[in-house]
Design an enzyme around this catalytic site. Structure first.
Site, PDB file in Angstrom:
ATOM      1  N   GLY A 157       0.837  -1.203   0.000  1.00 29.71           N
ATOM      2  CA  GLY A 157       0.000   0.000   0.000  1.00 29.71           C
ATOM      3  C   GLY A 157       0.871   1.252   0.000  1.00 29.71           C
ATOM      4  CD1 TRP A 182      -1.714   1.701  -5.896  1.00 27.86           C
ATOM      5  CD2 TRP A 182      -2.004   3.412  -4.508  1.00 27.86           C
ATOM      6  NE1 TRP A 182      -2.735   2.463  -6.399  1.00 27.86           N
ATOM      7  CE2 TRP A 182      -2.930   3.525  -5.568  1.00 27.86           C
ATOM      8  CE3 TRP A 182      -2.010   4.387  -3.508  1.00 27.86           C
ATOM      9  CZ2 TRP A 182      -3.852   4.565  -5.646  1.00 27.86           C
ATOM     10  CZ3 TRP A 182      -2.931   5.421  -3.594  1.00 27.86           C
ATOM     11  CH2 TRP A 182      -3.832   5.504  -4.650  1.00 27.86           C
ATOM     12  CG  HIS A 183       0.365   6.182  -1.156  1.00 27.06           C
ATOM     13  ND1 HIS A 183       0.023   5.030  -0.492  1.00 27.06           N
ATOM     14  CD2 HIS A 183      -0.689   7.020  -1.026  1.00 27.06           C
ATOM     15  CE1 HIS A 183      -1.189   5.185   0.030  1.00 27.06           C
ATOM     16  NE2 HIS A 183      -1.639   6.377  -0.276  1.00 27.06           N
ATOM     17  N   GLY A 184       3.829   5.647  -4.239  1.00 22.29           N
ATOM     18  CA  GLY A 184       4.952   6.191  -4.986  1.00 22.29           C
ATOM     19  C   GLY A 184       6.095   5.200  -5.039  1.00 22.29           C
ATOM     20  CG  PHE A 230       0.157   9.421  -4.427  1.00 24.64           C
ATOM     21  CD1 PHE A 230       1.526   9.603  -4.434  1.00 24.64           C
ATOM     22  CD2 PHE A 230      -0.575  10.078  -3.470  1.00 24.64           C
ATOM     23  CE1 PHE A 230       2.147  10.406  -3.479  1.00 24.64           C
ATOM     24  CE2 PHE A 230       0.026  10.873  -2.499  1.00 24.64           C
ATOM     25  CZ  PHE A 230       1.396  11.030  -2.515  1.00 24.64           C
TER      26      PHE A 230
END
Lengths: 489, 375
Positions: free
Chosen positions: A321, A324-326, A489
């Site tokens: 997770g 996923w943001h970066g 993102f």
């Protein structure tokens, strides 16, 4: 195109509403849907038209594969795997290829070269939506009935760029009847109310707080040690900036969708009121938490294979997770840190039980908020070194000389204090607008989020006047719009 | 439908009234001039202090861009004038003050010149000139000008005008709040001599504001081949008339209007004007079009050879320390006759020991890197 821009608010939105509603009122349902798709592609292409084919290919492949999967049960699994490889391959290439090559180079000392790839806007969001869709079609053998509805499910401009991450089971039935007949006026009034409140959160709060947080993290990036006051100011300003920025965007998406008769899932439910980290993740970016739970944590085994495996699954889910943001190690560390928080929280509940009391809730709230603030430092800082400088400053560890001395202005304290009071004590914008409870069919969305709708004491005309004042401040700030953090993102 | 339209109408009315109300909010000029805090534009706060609170005479004032800001050490100019024996009727030495600000845009030059001319007795206004006027408005004009200035700016072919007006309500709201509590925003509510940059600030060595360096030492020379390449590119890209020539007065409406405003005000106040030709490296020896300046004052060309000498440039637009020193030391000889024309007398061998430039500059500047992080 930004929601908080003149071109969107005074040209794109009125024109799209002005064409969509006559089509809808004259029962030209298919034309209304096709028009919304075209408008959404224009909205997406406004940023970078050359990625329009990419999103269209992604939609075409996913829809085609889902129909094939539906019709050919015997080869369903290979089709699923192929579609997942396609989706994750796209995401991997555009979002993570640079990161993997740089990491490989750093570990091996080799100097592999890779052409820098520009991250297509929204790829994480539209890919995740379609991954969920194809997995569900594999389970249920029930593909979308219409490419138009499916295209609208992915492309619908209010949520296309930065979510909420919608689920086809809640959206396709709505899109199936979109563009049909008159829409009660309260969809427009409630939608407009939520849109203006979201704009206010973004433009008035988030953009103001950004001006406080950015110089502090810029100083850390340059390697300047920070004093405790400066470091805390930066960390707290960013903590509230991110909340008002992203929840403001989600509100705008919800409000805009409602103006077209579509209910979006709730994405934020006053997360900084959470009394535990488990509670926090039920309130923060709810649509992402739901996706990670359903399509990562549960397939990994969830809590069905004993406590050790459960905690491992949690850590893996949160680490991915974070990623996923970066594509960066600090995002991974942020995810791992939150995974650790969750494991500790679950262990604590096993020992102390779930039932709370006022003192425990208060302590839990303070500890949760502190943990979240610390983790946001990793999320915001571009490197571990700069994150370490901010964190060291926060605990008062800094050298006597070479300090980055920035006088924190009284107005900055006041701004952070006001933001904190709004986030801690006031009802959320959705609670004030009684969304989704007051919307027919909104029971499903209501069940997903811990919102308590409030009775609004003022009459509609007075409310309209107040919203007009908020909107005036918003449009007064539009010439210098801030970017949305989650666009990255 | 009717109820819906009524609510929308009420909301729209509230929006319009709020925007109008915000625009009409009052503010304090000292706060307005200080509130521009971006890089060297923050010099505007010092300018207001120099004009209104520093009683040191303001005999020679330079108005211009970063070419003048980085190219002219006003203290050197004043010393040169004093050394040439220039004295007023009371035997006082002349002062020189650099009121230049980065970026081109005649509307801001007018705002600065107006502030100085309307509040101080100035004998010589030195107006910087390039090879041609720029069509663009100054990027911070709308931040420091009065609301009336912003609204009454030329609207035709002034690309910044719509956004300047659009920014006005929020600017006014913020200025009103800052005026109510300046210290909460880090601004001064009253002039403090202990927190003042001095009567003359030198930005030729390092650009500095409020006791902090904004750049490293300007003791840098751009490699000659790079300088030539950039200059050639700029000259090749030069397009004096983007519109057909017959529309030139519209194309240059913004600079023409504000240069005329400066000249008219100077004339009304009886202030002599000199045009200082100070283009970038490799530019022509004279402006392309002199019509705007002819008859309003002499034009001086102190940098005619400097704009051909590639050892004197930090970049294609700015002289380095050595270039600035050469320019500053040449100016007194060119400005002395202009001062004499307005009553200053040249006294051969007059002592300079009693000459001062007023309030001294700050003793210590915060080094560049630490300040850079503030951005």
């Amino acid at each position: 195109m930004l929601f908080n821009s003149y071109i969107f608010l005074f040209a794109f939105l009125p024109i799209v509403l002005g064409i969509y509603f006559p089509l809808r009122l004259t029962n030209r349902e298919r034309a209304a849907k096709l028009f919304l798709i075209a408008a959404s592609l224009f909205f997406y292409g406004w940023w970078e038209w050359k990625y329009v084919p990419l999103v269209l290919i992604s939609i075409g492949v996913n829809y085609g594969m889902s129909v094939w999967l539906d019709r050919k049960p015997a080869i369903a699994k290979p089709i699923l795997i192929a579609t997942l490889i396609f989706n994750l391959g796209l995401l991997g290439y555009f979002k993570y290829a640079n990161f993997f090559v740089e990491t490989f180079d750093a570990l091996t000392g080799m100097e592999l070269t890779f052409r820098k790839v520009l991250l297509p806007l929204a790829i994480s969001f539209f890919t995740f939506q379609q991954v969920a869709y194809i997995v569900e079609v594999y389970k249920d053998r029930k593909a979308a009935q219409s490419l138009t509805d499916y295209g609208l499910f992915v492309l619908f401009f209010p949520h296309l760029i930065a979510g909420p991450i919608t689920h086809h089971k809640e959206m396709l039935p709505q899109f199936a009847v979109a563009g049909r007949g008159p829409l009660p006026w309260f969809y427009l009034t409630t939608g407009l109310t939520i849109l203006i409140l979201g704009l206010g959160k973004k433009v008035i709060f988030a953009d103001t707080l950004a001006k406080i947080a950015d110089p502090v993290f810029a100083a850390a990036r340059l390697g300047d040690p920070l004093t405790a006051v400066t470091a805390w100011t930066g960390a707290l300003a960013y903590t509230f900036q991110l909340y008002f920025d992203f929840s403001g965007y989600s509100d705008m998406a919800i409000g805009l969708a409602l103006m077209f008769g579509i209910r979006m899932p709730v994405n934020f439910a006053s997360p900084y009121k959470a009394t535990s980290i488990i509670d926090f993740w039920r309130r923060w970016h709810i649509s992402l938490s739901r996706f990670l739970r359903n399509y990562l944590y549960i397939p990994l085994g969830g809590n069905r294979q004993g406590p050790v495996r459960r905690h491992l699954n949690l850590m893996i889910t949160m680490a991915l997770g974070g990623l996923w943001h970066g594509a960066g190690w600090t995002f991974l560390a942020w995810g791992v840190l939150h995974g650790s928080y969750l494991v500790i929280n679950h262990l604590f509940r096993q020992v102390a039980g779930k039932r709370g009391n006022p003192a425990r809730d208060l302590f839990g709230w303070a500890l949760t908020f502190l943990g979240v603030v610390v983790a946001w430092v990793l999320f915001r800082a571009e490197t571990f070194d700069s994150a370490a400088l901010v964190l060291k400053g926060m605990v008062g560890v800094f050298p006597a000389d070479g300090l980055y001395v920035r006088d924190v202005l009284p107005i900055e304290f006041v701004s952070i204090a006001i933001a904190a009071m709004v986030a801690f004590f006031l009802p959320s914008s959705l609670e004030l607008a009684r969304y989704p409870h007051a919307i027919p069919g909104g029971e499903y969305e209501a069940a997903e989020a811990p919102l308590k709708p409030r009775r609004w004491p003022l009459s509609p005309p007075v409310t309209a006047l107040l919203l007009g004042v908020v909107f005036a401040i918003v449009i007064a700030k539009l010439p210098d719009p801030g970017v949305f953090l989650y666009f990255n993102f | 439908m009717r109820d819906f339209l009524k609510l929308i109408g009420l909301g729209a009315l509230a929006t319009v009234l709020t925007l109008v109300g915000m625009t009409l909010l009052p503010n304090t000029p000292y706060v307005r001039w200080q509130s521009v805090r971006t890089e060297a534009f923050a010099r505007l706060g010092w300018m207001y202090e120099r004009v209104h609170y520093d009683k040191t005479p303001l005999d020679v004032a330079f108005i211009g861009t970063s070419h003048s800001l980085n190219g002219i050490d006003a203290a050197v100019v004043a010393q040169g004038l004093a050394a040439a024996g220039l004295r007023d009727a009371q035997g006082r030495c002349p002062t020189a003050t650099n009121l230049a600000i980065p970026a081109y845009g005649r509307n801001l030059h007018w705002v600065i010149a107006r502030e100085a001319l309307e509040n101080r007795k100035i004998d010589l206004l030195v107006v910087e000139v390039f090879e041609n006027e720029t069509r663009k408005a100054h990027p911070v004009f709308a931040q420091v000008a009065t609301a009336k200035d912003v609204v009454t700016a030329p609207a035709l072919i002034n690309v910044g005008y719509p956004m300047d007006v659009a920014r006005l309500p929020f600017r006014q709201l913020m200025l009103a709040m800052k005026s109510a509590a300046p210290s909460a925003y880090g601004l001064k509510s009253r002039f403090d001599p202990a927190d003042y940059d001095g009567s003359t600030v030198d930005n030729t060595r390092v650009v500095n504001v409020a006791g902090a360096e904004l750049t490293p030492s300007r003791d840098i020379t751009l490699p000659a081949d790079e300088l030539e390449k950039v200059a050639a590119g700029n000259n090749a890209a030069k397009d004096l008339n983007m519109l057909p020539k017959r529309f030139e007065r519209f194309e240059y409406a913004v600079p023409n209007r504000y240069v005329r405003e400066i000249l008219d005000l100077a004339k009304a106040k009886g202030v002599r004007v000199v045009f200082l030709y100070l283009p970038g490296y490799g530019k022509p020896q004279r402006p392309y079009d002199m019509r705007l300046y002819d008859g309003h004052g002499d034009m001086i060309f102190p940098a005619a050879d400097l704009i051909r000498d590639n050892s004197l440039w930090l970049d294609v637009d700015h002289l380095n320390i050595e270039g600035a020193h050469r320019l500053s030391t040449r100016l007194p000889a060119m400005l002395a006759p202009e001062l004499q024309a307005v009553g200053w007398r040249a006294q051969a061998g007059a002592p300079t020991s009693s000459c001062t430039n007023g309030q001294p500059p700050r003793a210590k500047l915060l080094p560049f890197r630490k300040v850079h992080a503030n951005g």
